[in-house]
Design an enzyme around this catalytic site. Structure first.
Site, PDB file in Angstrom:
ATOM      1  N   ASN A 118       0.833  -1.197   0.000  1.00  0.00           N
ATOM      2  CA  ASN A 118       0.000   0.000   0.000  1.00  0.00           C
ATOM      3  C   ASN A 118       0.871   1.251   0.000  1.00  0.00           C
ATOM      4  O   ASN A 118       1.973   1.252   0.541  1.00  0.00           O
ATOM      5  CB  ASN A 118      -0.899   0.035   1.244  1.00  0.00           C
ATOM      6  CG  ASN A 118      -2.184  -0.745   1.042  1.00  0.00           C
ATOM      7  OD1 ASN A 118      -2.616  -0.969  -0.085  1.00  0.00           O
ATOM      8  ND2 ASN A 118      -2.796  -1.177   2.129  1.00  0.00           N
ATOM      9  N   LYS A 198      -4.427   4.904  -7.245  1.00  0.00           N
ATOM     10  CA  LYS A 198      -4.727   4.072  -6.080  1.00  0.00           C
ATOM     11  C   LYS A 198      -4.500   4.879  -4.801  1.00  0.00           C
ATOM     12  O   LYS A 198      -5.272   4.766  -3.839  1.00  0.00           O
ATOM     13  CB  LYS A 198      -3.840   2.827  -6.101  1.00  0.00           C
ATOM     14  CG  LYS A 198      -4.006   1.911  -4.876  1.00  0.00           C
ATOM     15  CD  LYS A 198      -5.369   1.258  -4.822  1.00  0.00           C
ATOM     16  CE  LYS A 198      -5.501   0.291  -3.645  1.00  0.00           C
ATOM     17  NZ  LYS A 198      -4.634  -0.898  -3.780  1.00  0.00           N
ATOM     18  N   ASN A 216     -16.314   1.707   5.475  1.00  0.00           N
ATOM     19  CA  ASN A 216     -16.083   2.526   4.285  1.00  0.00           C
ATOM     20  C   ASN A 216     -17.348   3.240   3.820  1.00  0.00           C
ATOM     21  O   ASN A 216     -17.319   4.413   3.439  1.00  0.00           O
ATOM     22  CB  ASN A 216     -15.541   1.665   3.151  1.00  0.00           C
ATOM     23  CG  ASN A 216     -14.151   1.111   3.441  1.00  0.00           C
ATOM     24  OD1 ASN A 216     -13.557   1.407   4.483  1.00  0.00           O
ATOM     25  ND2 ASN A 216     -13.636   0.304   2.535  1.00  0.00           N
TER      26      ASN A 216
END
Length: 320
Positions: A118, A198, A216
C-alpha cells in the site's frame, strides 16, 4: 526439510525461482497463485533454519487446499537467493527498506525486485539501494484475509496492476508467468499514474475510516465530502508537480465508487488502529505531504489527516 534437499527435488534450470518477502494475506495469496503455474516459488524467512510450512488457502468458491511452502532461512540466504530471478516484496510499506537491506547484496545483478504494498515512497529509497537489479512496482485490489497464521481466504477478485520503474526490465518469461498466474492482472509501461490513482483512494478512505471509527460506506455521508475532496485535490496537484496528470473529477468519482463497492468493509488502516498496530499513514497521506513540501506546495488537509492518525498511534505506542 533443509534447503539443500528442497533444491534437489526441483530442476532449477527449468523453473524460474520467485521468492516472496512477507507471508501476510497478500503474500500468501500471491504464493498460491504463482505456485499453480510453472514457477518455483518460496518465502524468505527471518528464522535461521529453512523449513517447510503447511499453508492453507480458501478460494472464492470456498474450496480449501493445503500445500507445503518452503521458507528459506537466514543460513541458506546466500545459497538460495543467487537463484532467485524475481523477489516480490509484500510487507507493509514501512517495513520494505529494512526487509530488503540484508537481501540485496545476496541477489544476482539480473534478479528483479517487485514492490507490492500500500502507499508510495519506499520505491524512491529502494531505487538507490539497487546493485544492478531492476525494480518494478505494483498495486492490487485483490481481497484476502488471514483466518489464522497459515490459513488465508480470498475475499475478493480485484485488479492487480504492475509495471516497470527503473533499471533492467523484468524478463518476458517471468512477466508472462505473473500475468497468467494472477487473475485480472495488467502490465503498464508507466506504472506511476496507476499508483497515484490508487493513492487517491487511500488518502481519502483509510485515514477517515480510522479517525471516525466507521466502515467505508459511511464516508458517503455529506459531512465527509469537504475533507475527501480537499485531500484528493491536494494529491492531484502534487501529482501534477511530479508530471503525473490526473483528472480530479475522475479521481473523486472513483473514490466514491470504491466507498460504495466496499461499503460493508473496514479499511486496513481502521483495522490497524483498532488492533493498535502501526499504520501505513506515512506512505499514504504522508507521501502527499512529503512530495508537496518538495515542490513548495501546501497539502494542509493531508497534513491534518497525517497528524490525526499519528496522534491515534501515540495513544497506544506504549502498548504495541
Amino acid at each position: 526439510m533443509s534447503a539443500n534437499n528442497y533444491s534437489a527435488i526441483i530442476d532449477k534450470h527449468k523453473l524460474p525461482q520467485v521468492s516472496i518477502i512477507g507471508a501476510g494475506a497478500i503474500g500468501q495469496l500471491i504464493y498460491q497463485q504463482l505456485s499453480r503455474s510453472n514457477t518455483q516459488v518460496n518465502f524468505i524467512s527471518r528464522a535461521d533454519q529453512s523449513q517447510q510450512q503447511a499453508v492453507t488457502f480458501t478460494n472464492l468458491a470456498q474450496q480449501q487446499t493445503t500445500c507445503a511452502a518452503m521458507f528459506i532461512g537466514r543460513n541458506d540466504w546466500s545459497q538460495q537467493l543467487v537463484d532467485t530471478k524475481l523477489l516480490i516484496v509484500c510487507v507493509k510499506a514501512y517495513q520494505v527498506v529494512t526487509a530488503l537491506k540484508p537481501l540485496i547484496k545476496r541477489l544476482r545483478h539480473d534478479c528483479h525486485i517487485l514492490l507490492l504494498h500500500n502507499g508510495m515512497g519506499p520505491h524512491l529509497e529502494v531505487a538507490n539501494m539497487l546493485n544492478g537489479q531492476g525494480l518494478s512496482l505494483g498495486t492490487t485490489s485483490q481481497g484476502a484475509l488471514k483466518k489464522s497464521a497459515w490459513h488465508t481466504q480470498q475475499t475478493g477478485q480485484g485488479v492487480t496492476q504492475l509495471g516497470h520503474f527503473t533499471g533492467p526490465m523484468l524478463s518476458e518469461t517471468i512477466k508472462m508467468s505473473l500475468l497468467s498466474s494472477i487473475p485480472q492482472s495488467q502490465w503498464f509501461e508507466d506504472i506511476l499514474p496507476m499508483l497515484w490513482q490508487k493513492l487517491a483512494i487511500n488518502v481519502a478512505i483509510n485515514p477517515m475510516t480510522a479517525i471516525h471509527d466507521c466502515r467505508n460506506g459511511e464516508l458517503a455521508a455529506a459531512q465527509y465530502r469537504k475533507t475527501i475532496t480537499a485531500a484528493v485535490t491536494e494529491l492531484a496537484q502534487v501529482a501534477a508537480a511530479e508530471s503525473i496528470m490526473l483528472d480530479l473529477t475522475v479521481l473523486l468519482d472513483r473514490v466514491y465508487q470504491v466507498i460504495e463497492l466496499t461499503a460493508a468493509n473496514y479499511s486496513s488502516m481502521h483495522q490497524d488502529v483498532q488492533h493498535q498496530r502501526k499504520t501505513e499513514i506515512e506512505a499514504i497521506n504522508g507521501f502527499v505531504v512529503l512530495m508537496a513540501s518538495k515542490h513548495g506546495k501546501s497539502a494542509r488537509t493531508n497534513q491534518q489527516l497525517l497528524a490525526s492518525i499519528t496522534a491515534l498511534e501515540q495513544t497506544y505506542s506504549n502498548k504495541a
